[in-house]
Write a protein that holds these residues in place. Structure first.
Motif, short mmCIF file in Angstrom:
data_model
loop_
_atom_site.label_atom_id
_atom_site.label_comp_id
_atom_site.label_asym_id
_atom_site.label_seq_id
_atom_site.Cartn_x
_atom_site.Cartn_y
_atom_site.Cartn_z
N ASP A 140 0.80 -1.23 0.00
CA ASP A 140 0.00 0.00 0.00
C ASP A 140 0.83 1.28 0.00
N ALA A 141 2.16 1.16 -0.25
CA ALA A 141 3.06 2.31 -0.26
C ALA A 141 3.03 3.08 1.05
N GLY A 142 2.59 2.42 2.12
CA GLY A 142 2.59 3.05 3.43
C GLY A 142 1.44 4.00 3.71
N ILE A 143 0.41 4.03 2.85
CA ILE A 143 -0.67 4.99 3.10
C ILE A 143 -1.45 4.65 4.37
N GLY A 144 -1.51 3.38 4.72
CA GLY A 144 -2.17 3.02 5.97
C GLY A 144 -1.42 3.59 7.16
N MET A 145 -0.11 3.37 7.18
CA MET A 145 0.72 3.93 8.25
C MET A 145 0.57 5.44 8.32
N LEU A 146 0.64 6.09 7.18
CA LEU A 146 0.55 7.55 7.14
C LEU A 146 -0.83 8.05 7.58
N HIS A 147 -1.86 7.29 7.26
CA HIS A 147 -3.21 7.65 7.72
C HIS A 147 -3.25 7.66 9.25
N THR A 232 1.33 11.41 -7.98
CA THR A 232 0.54 12.30 -7.13
C THR A 232 1.40 12.91 -6.03
N VAL A 233 2.25 12.11 -5.41
CA VAL A 233 3.13 12.61 -4.36
C VAL A 233 4.07 13.67 -4.90
N LEU A 234 4.57 13.45 -6.11
CA LEU A 234 5.47 14.42 -6.73
C LEU A 234 4.75 15.74 -7.01
N SER A 235 3.54 15.66 -7.55
CA SER A 235 2.81 16.88 -7.88
C SER A 235 2.26 17.60 -6.65
N GLU A 236 1.85 16.84 -5.63
CA GLU A 236 1.26 17.44 -4.43
C GLU A 236 2.29 17.93 -3.43
N LEU A 237 3.35 17.15 -3.24
CA LEU A 237 4.31 17.46 -2.17
C LEU A 237 5.72 17.73 -2.68
N GLY A 238 5.96 17.53 -3.97
CA GLY A 238 7.29 17.74 -4.51
C GLY A 238 8.29 16.68 -4.10
N LEU A 239 7.81 15.51 -3.68
CA LEU A 239 8.68 14.41 -3.25
C LEU A 239 8.76 13.36 -4.34
N ASP A 240 9.97 13.06 -4.78
CA ASP A 240 10.16 12.06 -5.84
C ASP A 240 10.44 10.70 -5.20
N ILE A 241 9.38 10.02 -4.76
CA ILE A 241 9.56 8.73 -4.10
C ILE A 241 9.75 7.59 -5.09
N GLY A 242 9.42 7.82 -6.35
CA GLY A 242 9.48 6.76 -7.34
C GLY A 242 10.88 6.33 -7.70
N SER A 243 11.85 7.23 -7.57
CA SER A 243 13.20 6.91 -8.02
C SER A 243 14.13 6.53 -6.87
N LEU A 244 13.63 6.47 -5.66
CA LEU A 244 14.47 6.15 -4.51
C LEU A 244 14.85 4.67 -4.50
N GLU A 245 16.13 4.36 -4.31
CA GLU A 245 16.54 2.98 -4.11
C GLU A 245 16.00 2.49 -2.77
N GLY A 246 15.34 1.34 -2.78
CA GLY A 246 14.76 0.81 -1.55
C GLY A 246 13.33 1.25 -1.32
N ALA A 247 12.80 2.10 -2.21
CA ALA A 247 11.43 2.57 -2.04
C ALA A 247 10.42 1.43 -2.06
N GLY A 248 10.74 0.36 -2.80
CA GLY A 248 9.81 -0.76 -2.92
C GLY A 248 9.85 -1.75 -1.78
N ALA A 249 10.72 -1.52 -0.79
CA ALA A 249 10.81 -2.44 0.35
C ALA A 249 9.50 -2.45 1.13
N ALA A 250 9.12 -3.66 1.59
CA ALA A 250 7.91 -3.85 2.41
C ALA A 250 6.68 -3.24 1.74
N GLY A 251 6.54 -3.52 0.45
CA GLY A 251 5.35 -3.07 -0.27
C GLY A 251 5.24 -1.56 -0.40
N GLY A 252 6.38 -0.89 -0.42
CA GLY A 252 6.39 0.57 -0.58
C GLY A 252 6.53 1.33 0.73
N LEU A 253 6.65 0.62 1.85
CA LEU A 253 6.90 1.33 3.11
C LEU A 253 8.24 2.08 3.07
#
Length: 379
Positions: A140-147, A232-253
């Motif tokens: 879930d890319a961590g949206i549950g945790m963030l919620h 959406t994260v890039l456009s809304e918050l200016g955070l480029d999470i898609g290109s981070l190494e390790g971003a896909g760990a634990a289902g996107g956490l």
């Protein structure tokens, strides 16, 4: 004689602490007055909480949180001896074993409970966090945790997002105004030994989705959702999470921690060795004992024994590695700090017999005693 014992658990058999006690018993049979320091270890995965709590004189805390299916689960995390650092393994709240095999579906499983554990630790006064990624049932890319931490996610129609990987593709707006105010005082160190990006052929869905219950069609749906969420994260918050190494760990956490919470993704064993103060504990040691259930090619690529041996080598301290099984690929360890390695299994037996806790403890004790008899004889 000063000996430092720093072994990982023999997974499915004995814990790091139990194995260390067995080895110490064998050494004391030869050197009754030996000064033995025991430092339980883990590589950032399963057992990290226990190892760090025991190594720092901390305590365990249990809390009831939302499990991956939003059903209550009792999850345990640790608070280190300082009282300011919490150690959380995400699997305690959203791990695959918490979901019956027939109900495994990363479209619906959530990381909500991980955020609830963080909130509980903040309430206990913690402002520093060590997070062990791995073993999650989620995508879930961590949206549950963030919620749970106060973030809100909305669709193009202004509807509040649901949970699970199914929600990602519809998210168009992110509201961070309700994020817990104390998060600004918190720092996150993330034990992450994978470099998978958030989406794509090597991303969270394609690489890990099938083991979490996703069919090929669901994997493709999840991957599209992760890519959409990153945009959406890039456009809304200016955070480029898609290109981070390790971003896909634990289902996107990995992406959620690194992007939203400014977490630092680190080598698991490197992080653990730093937290327990391994370099300081090595000072004055005559010999180091390390090991894990199996020494193989994976060991030489960043697991606990390699981390210990590499540090000991810098101080010129000989290292003995013990394991239940040893493959020929383990010979690479001799080049990076392991003086010698040994299997503790003394005769042909079944894997079940070898992993029996009583047998494993006895084999560790016996092997340590025989090795130190040799050391005493040649001194």
């Amino acid at each position: 004689m000063k000996v430092l014992i720093a072994i990982d658990s023999f997974k499915g058999s004995v814990s790091s602490a139990e194995g260390s006690e067995a080895i110490a018993s064998g050494i004391h049979a030869v050197y009754p007055d030996a000064d033995i320091a025991q430092v339980p270890l883990a590589d950032g995965g399963e057992g990290t909480t226990e190892a760090l709590v025991l190594a720092t004189g901390g305590r365990f805390v249990s809390a009831e949180v939302s499990g991956p299916l939003q059903e209550p689960v009792s999850a345990t995390y640790g608070i280190l001896g300082s009282g300011r650092t919490a150690v959380i393994e995400v699997a305690a709240a959203c791990g695959l074993p918490l979901v019956p095999e027939a109900r495994r579906d990363p479209l619906v499983t959530t990381t909500l409970g991980v955020g609830e554990l963080i909130l509980d630790a903040i309430g206990q006064g913690c402002r520093e966090f060590v997070i062990g990624l791995g073993g999650s049932a989620t995508n879930d890319a961590g949206i549950g945790m963030l919620h749970a931490l106060g973030y809100r996610f909305y669709s193009e129609r202004g509807e509040l997002s649901s949970f699970g990987g199914q929600a990602l593709a519809d998210i168009r707006r992110i509201d961070a105004s309700g994020a817990h105010p104390l998060l600004k005082e918190c720092s996150f160190r993330i034990a992450c030994d994978v470099n998978n990006p958030l989406y794509g052929p090597n991303g969270a869905a394609y690489v890990y989705g099938p083991q979490k219950g996703a069919s090929q069609a669901v994997v493709e749906q999840l991957d599209r959702g992760l890519e959409s969420f990153a945009r959406t994260v890039l456009s809304e918050l200016g955070l480029d999470i898609g290109s981070l190494e390790g971003a896909g760990a634990a289902g996107g956490l990995g992406a959620a921690f690194a992007g939203f919470l400014q977490g630092r993704l680190e080598s698991g064993i490197g992080l653990v060795l730093d937290v327990v103060g391994m370099e300081e504990k090595l000072r004055g040691a005559d010999i180091v004992i390390t090991g894990e259930g199996k020494l193989d090619g994976q060991t030489s690529m960043g697991k606990a024994p390699l981390g210990v041996a590499s540090l000991a080598k810098q101080h010129g301290i000989p290292v003995i590695a013990l394991a239940g099984g040893v493959t020929k690929e383990a010979s690479a360890l001799n080049e990076v700090g392991v003086t010698s390695y040994f299997s503790i299994v003394g005769a042909p037996i079944s894997l079940e017999q070898a992993m029996d806790p009583a047998n494993a403890r006895d084999n560790l004790r016996r092997t340590a005693e025989q090795l130190f008899r040799l050391i005493r004889a040649v001194k």
